[in-house]
Design an enzyme around this catalytic site. Sequence first.
Site, PDB file in Angstrom:
ATOM      1  CD  GLU A  53      -3.094   0.788   2.150  1.00 23.72           C
ATOM      2  OE1 GLU A  53      -4.000   0.089   1.639  1.00 23.72           O
ATOM      3  OE2 GLU A  53      -3.106   1.166   3.333  1.00 23.72           O
ATOM      4  CE  LYS A  55      -2.465   3.341   6.519  1.00 22.93           C
ATOM      5  NZ  LYS A  55      -2.699   2.105   7.302  1.00 22.93           N
ATOM      6  CE  LYS A 115      -7.153  -0.501   1.509  1.00 25.60           C
ATOM      7  NZ  LYS A 115      -6.367  -0.308   2.713  1.00 25.60           N
ATOM      8  CD  GLU A 164     -11.612  -2.810   5.120  1.00 19.11           C
ATOM      9  OE1 GLU A 164     -10.715  -2.595   4.275  1.00 19.11           O
ATOM     10  OE2 GLU A 164     -11.849  -2.045   6.068  1.00 19.11           O
ATOM     11  CG  ASN A 185      -9.095  -3.221   8.311  1.00 18.42           C
ATOM     12  OD1 ASN A 185      -7.979  -3.453   8.774  1.00 18.42           O
ATOM     13  ND2 ASN A 185      -9.510  -2.003   8.019  1.00 18.42           N
ATOM     14  CD  GLU A 215      -8.650  -5.301   3.901  1.00 20.05           C
ATOM     15  OE1 GLU A 215      -9.451  -5.750   3.087  1.00 20.05           O
ATOM     16  OE2 GLU A 215      -8.815  -4.210   4.465  1.00 20.05           O
ATOM     17  CB  SER A 216      -4.720  -3.653   9.238  1.00 16.79           C
ATOM     18  OG  SER A 216      -5.521  -2.897   8.380  1.00 16.79           O
TER      19      SER A 216
HETATM   20  O1  LIG Z   1      -0.815   0.131   7.593  1.00 14.66           O
HETATM   21  P1  LIG Z   1      -1.295  -1.274   7.829  1.00 14.66           P
HETATM   22  O2  LIG Z   1      -1.607  -1.564   9.284  1.00 14.66           O
HETATM   23  O3  LIG Z   1      -0.376  -2.286   7.206  1.00 14.66           O
HETATM   24  O4  LIG Z   1      -2.725  -1.400   7.080  1.00 14.66           O
HETATM   25  C1  LIG Z   1      -2.856  -1.384   5.674  1.00 14.66           C
HETATM   26  C2  LIG Z   1      -4.339  -1.436   5.277  1.00 14.66           C
HETATM   27  O5  LIG Z   1      -4.871  -2.657   5.684  1.00 14.66           O
HETATM   28  C3  LIG Z   1      -5.117  -0.271   5.893  1.00 14.66           C
HETATM   29  O6  LIG Z   1      -4.571   0.915   5.396  1.00 14.66           O
HETATM   30  C4  LIG Z   1      -6.612  -0.301   5.599  1.00 14.66           C
HETATM   31  C5  LIG Z   1      -7.400  -1.415   5.547  1.00 14.66           C
HETATM   32  N1  LIG Z   1      -8.672  -1.096   5.272  1.00 14.66           N
HETATM   33  C6  LIG Z   1      -8.772   0.245   5.116  1.00 14.66           C
HETATM   34  C7  LIG Z   1      -9.869   1.043   4.780  1.00 14.66           C
HETATM   35  C8  LIG Z   1      -9.657   2.396   4.649  1.00 14.66           C
HETATM   36  C9  LIG Z   1      -8.406   2.950   4.863  1.00 14.66           C
HETATM   37  C10 LIG Z   1      -7.294   2.160   5.193  1.00 14.66           C
HETATM   38  C11 LIG Z   1      -7.467   0.798   5.320  1.00 14.66           C
END
Ligand SMILES: O=P(O)(O)OC[C@@H](O)[C@@H](O)c1c[nH]c2ccccc12
Length: 258
Positions: A53, A55, A115, A164, A185, A215-216
């Site tokens: 990503e 970001k 995104k 998601e 997520n 995710e995340s």
């Molecule tokens: O920075 P991380 O913890 O690796 O996460 C990435 C991504 O999953 C996260 O930015 C995200 C997942 N779903 C979202 C929805 C909106 C905005 C952002 C997100």
Amino acid sequence: MLGDLVAGALADAARRREQRPLAAVEADALAAPAALDALEALAPSDRIKVIAEVKRASPSRGALAAIPDPAALAAEYAAGGASAISVLTEERRFGGSLDDLVAVRAAVSIPLLRKDFIAEPYQVLEARAAGADLVLLIVAALDDATLASLHALIVELGMTPLVETHDADEVRRAVDLGASLIGVNARNLSTFELDRDLFGRIAPLIPDGTIRVAESAVLGVDDVIHYRRSGADAVLVGEALVTGGNPRAALERFREVS
Ligand SMILES: O=P(O)(O)OC[C@@H](O)[C@@H](O)c1c[nH]c2ccccc12
């Protein structure tokens, strides 16, 4: 909080729409080169796949990285073996823009995810016009009818929805939709709390034949291994790649996980 994020994204879309009306964006979307096959790129494999990503910031973590040249970062991601790239286009809290997506599109030829907090067709058309191959749909932000119509529009335009979820009921709604690509997520977008074990608890509710994305909350290779053991076909990673100093090397390590 999720409601505020959606409202902000819609206000920004309304502003852009004054500059470029729906009919013009629709024409751009239909004239754009065909979308890449994201389901093929993310298909289950003997190694985990990584969606990397772009970001800059987030409401929960604040500023992460300046990223003056998103195209250069994306080229590093592609060189490191990313299967797809997620570009955060939300402007207010994540510091992104559609221009980032356009710049990344010009730099790489792997599938790109828009995104953002998508809640109306205009945003989906913008995504396609900018060269996106995938569009995020956040189940918690949408009622069933809107979710179904946006999902259908994304598919109609040749793109792939990444749907998601954050709990069992949202997974059920995603499955009912016929989603081929479902994300879980770890971060709750209403409270911003992280739960690394959520994926393992609810992924079993996602039927076989569906691509499962965790995710995340990936900070290191151990987190990737943790998600892989819980059944992830792919991981979506932002913070660890933009703050780690060497995104390509980090990606290469994550991608080794089988
Ligand atoms: O920075 P991380 O913890 O690796 O996460 C990435 C991504 O999953 C996260 O930015 C995200 C997942 N779903 C979202 C929805 C909106 C905005 C952002 C997100």
